[in-house]
Design a protein around this motif. Structure first.
Motif, mmCIF file in Angstrom:
data_model
loop_
_atom_site.group_PDB
_atom_site.id
_atom_site.type_symbol
_atom_site.label_atom_id
_atom_site.label_comp_id
_atom_site.label_asym_id
_atom_site.label_seq_id
_atom_site.Cartn_x
_atom_site.Cartn_y
_atom_site.Cartn_z
ATOM 1 N N GLU A 28 -34.134 54.771 101.920
ATOM 2 C CA GLU A 28 -32.991 56.307 102.094
ATOM 3 C C GLU A 28 -31.940 56.743 102.296
ATOM 4 N N LYS A 29 -31.930 56.150 104.015
ATOM 5 C CA LYS A 29 -30.158 56.630 104.184
ATOM 6 C C LYS A 29 -28.635 55.852 103.225
ATOM 7 N N LEU A 30 -28.912 54.501 102.291
ATOM 8 C CA LEU A 30 -28.348 54.417 101.627
ATOM 9 C C LEU A 30 -28.436 55.717 100.573
ATOM 10 N N LYS A 31 -29.553 56.514 100.379
ATOM 11 C CA LYS A 31 -30.044 57.450 99.183
ATOM 12 C C LYS A 31 -29.996 56.238 98.224
ATOM 13 N N MET A 32 -30.494 55.333 97.504
ATOM 14 C CA MET A 32 -31.275 54.472 96.454
ATOM 15 C C MET A 32 -32.197 54.139 97.141
ATOM 16 N N ASN A 33 -32.727 54.135 95.303
ATOM 17 C CA ASN A 33 -34.019 53.674 94.993
ATOM 18 C C ASN A 33 -34.757 52.197 96.137
ATOM 19 N N TYR A 34 -35.756 51.334 95.748
ATOM 20 C CA TYR A 34 -35.852 50.763 96.270
ATOM 21 C C TYR A 34 -37.266 49.995 95.301
ATOM 22 N N LYS A 35 -37.059 48.287 95.607
ATOM 23 C CA LYS A 35 -38.175 47.402 95.234
ATOM 24 C C LYS A 35 -38.563 46.918 95.994
ATOM 25 N N VAL A 36 -39.965 47.145 96.851
ATOM 26 C CA VAL A 36 -40.251 45.791 97.596
ATOM 27 C C VAL A 36 -40.818 44.723 96.738
ATOM 28 N N TRP A 37 -40.413 43.499 97.177
ATOM 29 C CA TRP A 37 -40.919 42.199 97.315
ATOM 30 C C TRP A 37 -41.324 40.825 97.851
ATOM 31 N N ASN A 38 -42.917 41.057 97.754
ATOM 32 C CA ASN A 38 -43.466 40.956 99.620
ATOM 33 C C ASN A 38 -43.335 39.150 99.015
ATOM 34 N N GLU A 39 -43.618 38.413 99.628
ATOM 35 C CA GLU A 39 -44.026 37.083 99.907
ATOM 36 C C GLU A 39 -45.210 36.869 100.200
ATOM 37 N N GLY A 40 -45.470 37.731 101.244
ATOM 38 C CA GLY A 40 -46.633 37.751 102.078
ATOM 39 C C GLY A 40 -46.558 36.302 102.782
ATOM 40 N N GLY A 41 -47.744 35.273 103.328
ATOM 41 C CA GLY A 41 -47.409 34.822 104.266
ATOM 42 C C GLY A 41 -47.013 33.027 104.113
ATOM 43 N N LYS A 42 -46.213 33.094 103.743
ATOM 44 C CA LYS A 42 -45.041 31.328 103.423
ATOM 45 C C LYS A 42 -44.267 31.324 104.321
ATOM 46 N N SER A 43 -44.675 30.068 105.253
ATOM 47 C CA SER A 43 -43.336 29.565 105.459
ATOM 48 C C SER A 43 -41.895 29.464 104.854
ATOM 49 N N SER A 44 -40.577 29.809 105.685
ATOM 50 C CA SER A 44 -39.349 29.908 105.585
ATOM 51 C C SER A 44 -38.620 28.745 105.620
ATOM 52 N N TRP A 45 -39.369 27.493 105.807
ATOM 53 C CA TRP A 45 -38.732 25.690 106.674
ATOM 54 C C TRP A 45 -38.773 25.119 105.234
ATOM 55 N N GLY A 46 -39.540 25.449 104.310
ATOM 56 C CA GLY A 46 -39.810 24.460 102.958
ATOM 57 C C GLY A 46 -38.372 25.227 102.267
ATOM 58 N N GLU A 47 -38.885 23.882 100.471
ATOM 59 C CA GLU A 47 -37.718 24.748 99.968
ATOM 60 C C GLU A 47 -38.048 25.837 99.042
#
Length: 144
Positions: A37-56
């Motif tokens: 909203e601040k940037l006056k852009m549309n948005y799209k959400v990419w929800n990974e949920g519960g997933k560790s970021s340590w892996g590949e």
């Protein structure tokens, strides 16, 4: 009339318990929407949920799909609440940062905006990725 740009919002927590019991995913989403909203852009959400970021990278389906969209040029603006939402693994970081830089994606976080074609932003992003990797290694050691 010009086409409105889209801010792609990537959300992730580390565990399924955080998905079930916490509010972090909804907070990340809401802050991303507020940024759009601040940037006056549309948005799209990419929800990974519960997933560790340590892996590949390719162990996370949503991130993998998002990177394909980055490669195809469909994503030019990416929001993550904190840079460590993308990764805490230096090998994955190298891959992600290369795709972001090569495809001229501007990254927005709760702390600011980063355009890797700018030398200062590039070094700052590199520094932040190293810090997130180190913090995760320290956290792992403490938990053992």
């Amino acid at each position: 009339m010009s086409k409105k740009q889209t801010l792609h919002i990537y959300t992730r927590v580390s565990t399924q318990q955080q998905v079930d019991d916490g509010t972090s995913l909804s907070n990340q989403r809401q802050q991303g929407i507020e940024m759009s909203e601040k940037l006056k852009m549309n948005y799209k959400v990419w929800n990974e949920g519960g997933k560790s970021s340590w892996g590949e990278v390719f162990e996370r389906e949503v991130l993998s799909d998002m990177l394909v969209s980055i490669k195809s040029g469909d994503i030019k603006h990416l929001y993550v609440y904190d840079i460590d939402r993308l990764s805490r693994n230096k090998y994955s970081w190298n891959y992600i940062l290369r795709e972001i830089e090569e495809n001229e994606v501007v990254v927005y976080t709760s702390m600011g905006q980063y355009d890797l074609s700018n030398e200062r932003d590039d070094i700052m992003m590199g520094f932040m990725t190293l810090v997130s990797t180190m913090e995760n290694k320290v956290r792992v050691k403490r938990s053992r």
